[in-house]
Design a protein around this motif. Structure first.
Motif, PDB file in Angstrom:
ATOM      1  N   SER A  81       0.811  -1.220   0.000  1.00 47.95           N
ATOM      2  CA  SER A  81       0.000   0.000   0.000  1.00 47.95           C
ATOM      3  C   SER A  81       0.843   1.268   0.000  1.00 47.95           C
ATOM      4  O   SER A  81       0.526   2.228  -0.726  1.00 47.95           O
ATOM      5  CB  SER A  81      -0.976  -0.003   1.180  1.00 47.95           C
ATOM      6  OG  SER A  81      -0.310  -0.159   2.419  1.00 47.95           O
ATOM      7  N   GLY A  82       1.906   1.312   0.788  1.00 47.48           N
ATOM      8  CA  GLY A  82       2.770   2.485   0.802  1.00 47.48           C
ATOM      9  C   GLY A  82       3.480   2.707  -0.526  1.00 47.48           C
ATOM     10  O   GLY A  82       3.427   3.811  -1.086  1.00 47.48           O
ATOM     11  N   PRO A  83       4.150   1.680  -1.070  1.00 49.17           N
ATOM     12  CA  PRO A  83       4.780   1.829  -2.381  1.00 49.17           C
ATOM     13  C   PRO A  83       3.791   2.203  -3.485  1.00 49.17           C
ATOM     14  O   PRO A  83       4.118   2.961  -4.394  1.00 49.17           O
ATOM     15  CB  PRO A  83       5.397   0.447  -2.630  1.00 49.17           C
ATOM     16  CG  PRO A  83       5.670  -0.093  -1.261  1.00 49.17           C
ATOM     17  CD  PRO A  83       4.529   0.396  -0.427  1.00 49.17           C
ATOM     18  N   LEU A  84       2.566   1.678  -3.394  1.00 45.34           N
ATOM     19  CA  LEU A  84       1.552   2.004  -4.389  1.00 45.34           C
ATOM     20  C   LEU A  84       1.206   3.489  -4.335  1.00 45.34           C
ATOM     21  O   LEU A  84       1.086   4.156  -5.377  1.00 45.34           O
ATOM     22  CB  LEU A  84       0.298   1.161  -4.155  1.00 45.34           C
ATOM     23  CG  LEU A  84      -0.830   1.317  -5.174  1.00 45.34           C
ATOM     24  CD1 LEU A  84      -0.377   0.845  -6.549  1.00 45.34           C
ATOM     25  CD2 LEU A  84      -2.065   0.538  -4.739  1.00 45.34           C
ATOM     26  N   ALA A  85       1.069   4.020  -3.132  1.00 46.96           N
ATOM     27  CA  ALA A  85       0.787   5.449  -2.991  1.00 46.96           C
ATOM     28  C   ALA A  85       1.934   6.284  -3.560  1.00 46.96           C
ATOM     29  O   ALA A  85       1.709   7.324  -4.186  1.00 46.96           O
ATOM     30  CB  ALA A  85       0.549   5.795  -1.531  1.00 46.96           C
ATOM     31  N   GLN A  86       3.168   5.840  -3.365  1.00 44.69           N
ATOM     32  CA  GLN A  86       4.310   6.554  -3.914  1.00 44.69           C
ATOM     33  C   GLN A  86       4.284   6.551  -5.443  1.00 44.69           C
ATOM     34  O   GLN A  86       4.617   7.562  -6.087  1.00 44.69           O
ATOM     35  CB  GLN A  86       5.616   5.929  -3.411  1.00 44.69           C
ATOM     36  CG  GLN A  86       5.889   6.118  -1.936  1.00 44.69           C
ATOM     37  CD  GLN A  86       6.208   7.555  -1.562  1.00 44.69           C
ATOM     38  OE1 GLN A  86       6.503   8.396  -2.419  1.00 44.69           O
ATOM     39  NE2 GLN A  86       6.154   7.865  -0.269  1.00 44.69           N
ATOM     40  N   GLU A  87       3.887   5.431  -6.046  1.00 42.25           N
ATOM     41  CA  GLU A  87       3.759   5.355  -7.497  1.00 42.25           C
ATOM     42  C   GLU A  87       2.709   6.341  -8.008  1.00 42.25           C
ATOM     43  O   GLU A  87       2.903   7.008  -9.035  1.00 42.25           O
ATOM     44  CB  GLU A  87       3.395   3.934  -7.918  1.00 42.25           C
ATOM     45  CG  GLU A  87       4.512   2.926  -7.826  1.00 42.25           C
ATOM     46  CD  GLU A  87       5.543   3.085  -8.921  1.00 42.25           C
ATOM     47  OE1 GLU A  87       5.157   3.260 -10.094  1.00 42.25           O
ATOM     48  OE2 GLU A  87       6.749   3.056  -8.597  1.00 42.25           O
ATOM     49  N   MET A  88       1.607   6.439  -7.288  1.00 45.07           N
ATOM     50  CA  MET A  88       0.560   7.375  -7.687  1.00 45.07           C
ATOM     51  C   MET A  88       1.017   8.829  -7.521  1.00 45.07           C
ATOM     52  O   MET A  88       0.682   9.683  -8.342  1.00 45.07           O
ATOM     53  CB  MET A  88      -0.715   7.098  -6.892  1.00 45.07           C
ATOM     54  CG  MET A  88      -1.353   5.763  -7.213  1.00 45.07           C
ATOM     55  SD  MET A  88      -2.880   5.484  -6.275  1.00 45.07           S
ATOM     56  CE  MET A  88      -3.958   6.726  -7.003  1.00 45.07           C
ATOM     57  N   LEU A  89       1.780   9.081  -6.462  1.00 50.94           N
ATOM     58  CA  LEU A  89       2.324  10.430  -6.276  1.00 50.94           C
ATOM     59  C   LEU A  89       3.167  10.846  -7.484  1.00 50.94           C
ATOM     60  O   LEU A  89       3.070  11.982  -7.970  1.00 50.94           O
ATOM     61  CB  LEU A  89       3.192  10.486  -5.032  1.00 50.94           C
ATOM     62  CG  LEU A  89       2.530  10.801  -3.688  1.00 50.94           C
ATOM     63  CD1 LEU A  89       3.607  10.880  -2.613  1.00 50.94           C
ATOM     64  CD2 LEU A  89       1.724  12.088  -3.745  1.00 50.94           C
TER      65      LEU A  89
END
Length: 231
Positions: free
Chosen positions: A219-227
């Protein structure tokens, strides 16, 4: 800065195949960590649920053993208490996609119960995919994609590379035998190009504007990708 919509399950249980109701809701890490990631970067986050009901955190997601210790579990619980949007979420049925720059779905078993058949969510997912705006979905939340299936069995997500909580992880979590269906199987049947990573390790799959993560650790890495996509 961007406005990001979180779509969160409103269910506090998952009905197993024997009819019993397994207590659940949203998974703490999958909501808190992306929420913090986006807001710390200056973005605004709104939260919507079916009917605007106040969502329930899965108590299991606040256990010390799944968070690397009691300290982090306590931190997650404290952060949940500081997210004012959870107390008065928007009605998913009233959401206007034009007001948002990205959409994110945290998981937990809750989406298996309600979002998997929610028409308002299906419309939002289809519209977001078509818009080209970043669409992030993690763990069990890809169950919401099942609601996009039409009467002939087609879905706009057919052919997309994606991931979700896997059959292996469901088995290791001890819930596969009681499950009325397994998410990986249903996504494959929907026509998705399912990409399975190592159990419990971060695993992301990006296909065009669709960003998916396999499990809580993703979930954290996914949010970073979206950022990165929003920059």
């Amino acid at each position: 800065m961007s406005n990001i919509l979180f779509v969160v399950s409103g269910s506090d249980h998952w009905t197993l195949k024997d009819g019993t109701k397994h207590p659940t809701g949203y998974w703490a890490e999958e909501l808190v960590v992306p929420f913090r990631t986006f807001t710390d970067s200056g973005h605004e986050v709104s939260i919507a649920t079916p009917g605007g009901v106040q969502p329930t955190v899965d108590a299991g997601s606040l256990a010390a053993e799944v968070n690397g210790g009691q300290e982090r579990a306590d931190e997650l619980e404290a952060e949940i208490g500081r997210i004012a949007q959870l107390a008065q979420p928007l009605r998913l049925e009233d959401v206007d996609l034009d007001a948002y720059d990205a959409v994110f779905y945290p998981g937990g078993h809750g989406p298996m119960e309600d979002l998997s058949s929610d028409e308002a969510s299906a419309h939002l997912l289809t519209s977001t995919l078509a818009s080209g705006k970043p669409l992030g979905i993690v763990c069990h939340a890809p169950a919401a994609l099942l609601a996009t299936e039409d009467t002939e069995g087609g879905s706009p997500f057919a052919g997309y590379r994606l991931t979700s909580f896997t059959n292996t992880e469901e088995e290791q979590a001890g819930l596969a035998d009681g499950a009325p269906w397994l998410l990986q199987d249903r996504l494959v049947a929907l026509g998705a190009d399912f990409q399975e990573g190592e159990a419990w390790a971060p695993h992301l799959v990006t296909d065009r504007n669709l960003y998916t993560g396999q499990n809580p650790a993703s979930s954290g890495p996914l949010a970073q990708e979206m950022l990165a996509a929003l920059r």
